[in-house]
Design a protein around this motif. Structure first.
Motif, PDB file in Angstrom:
ATOM      1  N   PHE A 120       0.838  -1.208   0.000  1.00 14.16           N
ATOM      2  CA  PHE A 120       0.000   0.000   0.000  1.00 14.16           C
ATOM      3  C   PHE A 120       0.872   1.258   0.000  1.00 14.16           C
ATOM      4  CE2 PHE A 120      -2.973  -3.163   1.590  1.00 14.16           C
ATOM      5  CZ  PHE A 120      -4.142  -2.822   0.927  1.00 14.16           C
ATOM      6  N   ASN A 121       1.928   1.249   0.790  1.00 13.54           N
ATOM      7  CA  ASN A 121       2.784   2.434   0.845  1.00 13.54           C
ATOM      8  C   ASN A 121       3.506   2.666  -0.474  1.00 13.54           C
ATOM      9  OD1 ASN A 121       3.451   4.380   3.072  1.00 13.54           O
ATOM     10  ND2 ASN A 121       5.519   3.936   2.365  1.00 13.54           N
ATOM     11  N   THR A 122       3.825   1.588  -1.174  1.00 17.93           N
ATOM     12  CA  THR A 122       4.474   1.731  -2.479  1.00 17.93           C
ATOM     13  C   THR A 122       3.556   2.423  -3.476  1.00 17.93           C
ATOM     14  OG1 THR A 122       5.816  -0.255  -2.133  1.00 17.93           O
ATOM     15  CG2 THR A 122       5.503   0.466  -4.401  1.00 17.93           C
ATOM     16  N   LEU A 123       2.322   1.969  -3.578  1.00 16.16           N
ATOM     17  CA  LEU A 123       1.393   2.556  -4.539  1.00 16.16           C
ATOM     18  C   LEU A 123       1.030   3.988  -4.164  1.00 16.16           C
ATOM     19  CD1 LEU A 123      -0.982  -0.483  -5.209  1.00 16.16           C
ATOM     20  CD2 LEU A 123       0.932   0.329  -6.588  1.00 16.16           C
ATOM     21  N   MET A 124       0.871   4.266  -2.887  1.00 17.43           N
ATOM     22  CA  MET A 124       0.550   5.627  -2.461  1.00 17.43           C
ATOM     23  C   MET A 124       1.730   6.574  -2.704  1.00 17.43           C
ATOM     24  SD  MET A 124      -1.562   4.779   1.052  1.00 17.43           S
ATOM     25  CE  MET A 124      -1.997   6.474   1.409  1.00 17.43           C
ATOM     26  N   THR A 125       2.949   6.081  -2.533  1.00 14.55           N
ATOM     27  CA  THR A 125       4.121   6.892  -2.840  1.00 14.55           C
ATOM     28  C   THR A 125       4.205   7.180  -4.328  1.00 14.55           C
ATOM     29  OG1 THR A 125       5.342   5.983  -0.950  1.00 14.55           O
ATOM     30  CG2 THR A 125       6.631   6.974  -2.715  1.00 14.55           C
ATOM     31  N   ALA A 126       3.942   6.168  -5.144  1.00 16.33           N
ATOM     32  CA  ALA A 126       3.962   6.372  -6.594  1.00 16.33           C
ATOM     33  C   ALA A 126       2.918   7.399  -7.018  1.00 16.33           C
ATOM     34  CB  ALA A 126       3.732   5.044  -7.311  1.00 16.33           C
ATOM     35  N   ASP A 127       1.737   7.355  -6.427  1.00 16.95           N
ATOM     36  CA  ASP A 127       0.701   8.349  -6.743  1.00 16.95           C
ATOM     37  C   ASP A 127       1.154   9.757  -6.366  1.00 16.95           C
ATOM     38  OD1 ASP A 127      -1.002   6.460  -7.782  1.00 16.95           O
ATOM     39  OD2 ASP A 127      -2.107   6.165  -5.907  1.00 16.95           O
ATOM     40  N   ALA A 128       1.801   9.904  -5.221  1.00 17.26           N
ATOM     41  CA  ALA A 128       2.288  11.219  -4.803  1.00 17.26           C
ATOM     42  C   ALA A 128       3.345  11.744  -5.769  1.00 17.26           C
ATOM     43  CB  ALA A 128       2.862  11.139  -3.390  1.00 17.26           C
TER      44      ALA A 128
ATOM     45  N   ASP B 108       2.266  11.836   4.064  1.00  7.79           N
ATOM     46  CA  ASP B 108       0.852  11.528   4.283  1.00  7.79           C
ATOM     47  C   ASP B 108       0.587  10.034   4.140  1.00  7.79           C
ATOM     48  OD1 ASP B 108      -0.058  14.049   4.922  1.00  7.79           O
ATOM     49  OD2 ASP B 108      -0.492  14.600   2.853  1.00  7.79           O
ATOM     50  N   ALA B 109       1.220   9.399   3.154  1.00  6.91           N
ATOM     51  CA  ALA B 109       1.073   7.950   2.990  1.00  6.91           C
ATOM     52  C   ALA B 109       1.610   7.210   4.209  1.00  6.91           C
ATOM     53  CB  ALA B 109       1.806   7.496   1.726  1.00  6.91           C
ATOM     54  N   MET B 110       2.714   7.678   4.750  1.00  8.78           N
ATOM     55  CA  MET B 110       3.266   7.057   5.957  1.00  8.78           C
ATOM     56  C   MET B 110       2.311   7.218   7.134  1.00  8.78           C
ATOM     57  SD  MET B 110       7.221   8.305   5.518  1.00  8.78           S
ATOM     58  CE  MET B 110       7.637   7.836   7.201  1.00  8.78           C
ATOM     59  N   ARG B 111       1.665   8.381   7.244  1.00  8.40           N
ATOM     60  CA  ARG B 111       0.691   8.587   8.327  1.00  8.40           C
ATOM     61  C   ARG B 111      -0.434   7.563   8.248  1.00  8.40           C
ATOM     62  NH1 ARG B 111      -1.761  14.170   7.741  1.00  8.40           N
ATOM     63  NH2 ARG B 111      -3.073  13.330   9.399  1.00  8.40           N
ATOM     64  N   VAL B 112      -0.935   7.329   7.047  1.00  4.18           N
ATOM     65  CA  VAL B 112      -2.037   6.378   6.881  1.00  4.18           C
ATOM     66  C   VAL B 112      -1.584   4.965   7.222  1.00  4.18           C
ATOM     67  CG1 VAL B 112      -3.613   5.348   5.201  1.00  4.18           C
ATOM     68  CG2 VAL B 112      -3.209   7.821   5.179  1.00  4.18           C
ATOM     69  N   ASN B 113      -0.426   4.579   6.737  1.00  4.23           N
ATOM     70  CA  ASN B 113       0.017   3.199   6.898  1.00  4.23           C
ATOM     71  C   ASN B 113       0.625   2.924   8.267  1.00  4.23           C
ATOM     72  OD1 ASN B 113      -0.544   1.958   4.216  1.00  4.23           O
ATOM     73  ND2 ASN B 113       0.732   3.649   3.528  1.00  4.23           N
ATOM     74  N   ALA B 114       0.966   3.970   9.025  1.00  4.49           N
ATOM     75  CA  ALA B 114       1.417   3.741  10.400  1.00  4.49           C
ATOM     76  C   ALA B 114       0.297   3.132  11.237  1.00  4.49           C
ATOM     77  CB  ALA B 114       1.906   5.058  11.018  1.00  4.49           C
ATOM     78  N   ALA B 115      -0.948   3.552  10.973  1.00  2.68           N
ATOM     79  CA  ALA B 115      -2.083   2.945  11.675  1.00  2.68           C
ATOM     80  C   ALA B 115      -2.220   1.474  11.323  1.00  2.68           C
ATOM     81  CB  ALA B 115      -3.365   3.705  11.337  1.00  2.68           C
ATOM     82  N   ALA B 116      -2.016   1.148  10.050  1.00  2.00           N
ATOM     83  CA  ALA B 116      -2.074  -0.263   9.643  1.00  2.00           C
ATOM     84  C   ALA B 116      -0.981  -1.075  10.326  1.00  2.00           C
ATOM     85  CB  ALA B 116      -1.953  -0.373   8.130  1.00  2.00           C
ATOM     86  N   ALA B 117       0.182  -0.468  10.510  1.00  2.00           N
ATOM     87  CA  ALA B 117       1.270  -1.185  11.179  1.00  2.00           C
ATOM     88  C   ALA B 117       0.894  -1.556  12.605  1.00  2.00           C
ATOM     89  CB  ALA B 117       2.535  -0.318  11.165  1.00  2.00           C
TER      90      ALA B 117
END
Length: 285
Positions: A169-177, A214-223
């Motif tokens: 998920f973080n990979t795809l969100m980073t690519a979008d950014a 922002d992507a890291m913020r979202v995926n930190a919750a998933a972690a």
């Protein structure tokens, strides 16, 4: 308002309209863009936290729910203090934070460069996105039996579960950014003679960095979700392990205390990343 002007021979030219100031947007449009004052915003933030807490206290005080299922805030506070004094809570918290740091950190180290490549290199997206798009739909928790078989029941399998749950998920969100960088910036940079590496490091990276955070913020919750899941299975320490122990003895006050602690830590991480985003991307506000 109109004005008139004279022409030769005394004829009067047709009136010329004077532009009027544009009318104020309708109220329904202003509601979509108006920001509240800072003081009001802080009041609303306080209500968002104190409101559920007051409802919880009212339910427990009224005896509407059996305390075995919904302990009072005072009982939860007492349970948390007891676990802290006994040393259980600090040791379990450190164990979970260590797994979060290792798993989430490794996922970020993998996903950010790969996502950056997918957003900047023409061949990387068609090569990597189909596989990553498929893998992100596979539940990470479904890999637990395989991870235990491959890596055992120790720390490697738990960290690997965190990586699997975050990295795609973080990979795809980073690519979008990265892909959101305006094309005109790239054209101007190329016109001024900047090479590919310079454009990537001085134009694309600074512009995409707020979105990456922002992507890291979202995926930190998933972690945090995945570390608790990992500790529910074959663990001897961690907040998830402590929840399992409390469940065996119907100690719901301890479970609630741990959940509140996880929420506070998660909020702290989110605020820290938000502040970091504000510092590195002030222009993007």
């Amino acid at each position: 308002m109109v004005t008139t002007s004279s022409t030769q021979g005394g004829a009067v030219a047709p009136p010329t309209a004077v532009p009027r100031p544009s009318a104020a947007p309708p109220a329904r449009v202003r509601l979509l863009t108006t920001t509240v004052p800072a003081r009001t915003a802080w009041i609303l933030r306080a209500v968002s936290i104190l409101g559920p807490l007051a409802a919880w206290w009212a339910l427990s005080a009224a005896g509407a729910v059996d305390p075995a299922f919904l302990p009072s805030p005072a009982a939860v506070w007492t349970a948390g203090i007891d676990m802290a004094r006994s040393g259980e809570l600090p040791s379990d918290l450190l164990a979970s934070l260590g797994r979060i740091g290792a798993g989430f950190g490794l996922a970020v180290l993998i996903s950010v460069p790969v996502g950056f490549a997918m957003g900047t290199l023409g061949w990387a997206q068609p090569l990597l996105e189909p596989a990553i798009g498929i893998l992100r739909y596979l539940p990470a928790s479904a890999f637990i039996p395989l991870l235990i078989i491959w890596l055992g029941i120790g720390e490697p399998s738990k960290i690997a579960l965190l990586v699997l749950g975050v990295v795609f998920f973080n990979t795809l969100m980073t690519a979008d950014a990265v892909r959101q960088v305006p094309h005109r910036l790239l054209e101007v940079s190329a016109t001024l003679g900047a090479g590919r590496w310079r454009v990537a490091t001085h134009v694309v990276l600074p512009h995409a960095l707020p979105g990456v955070i922002d992507a890291m913020r979202v995926n930190a919750a998933a972690a945090w979700n995945f570390v608790v899941v990992a500790e529910l299975v074959a663990a001897t320490s961690g907040l998830g392990y402590r929840i399992t122990r409390a469940q065996r003895f119907l100690q719901t006050d301890r479970i609630f205390a741990i959940l509140v602690l996880i929420g506070v830590i998660g909020l702290t991480i989110d605020v820290a990343l938000r502040l970091l985003r504000g510092r590195v991307g002030r222009w993007a506000r």
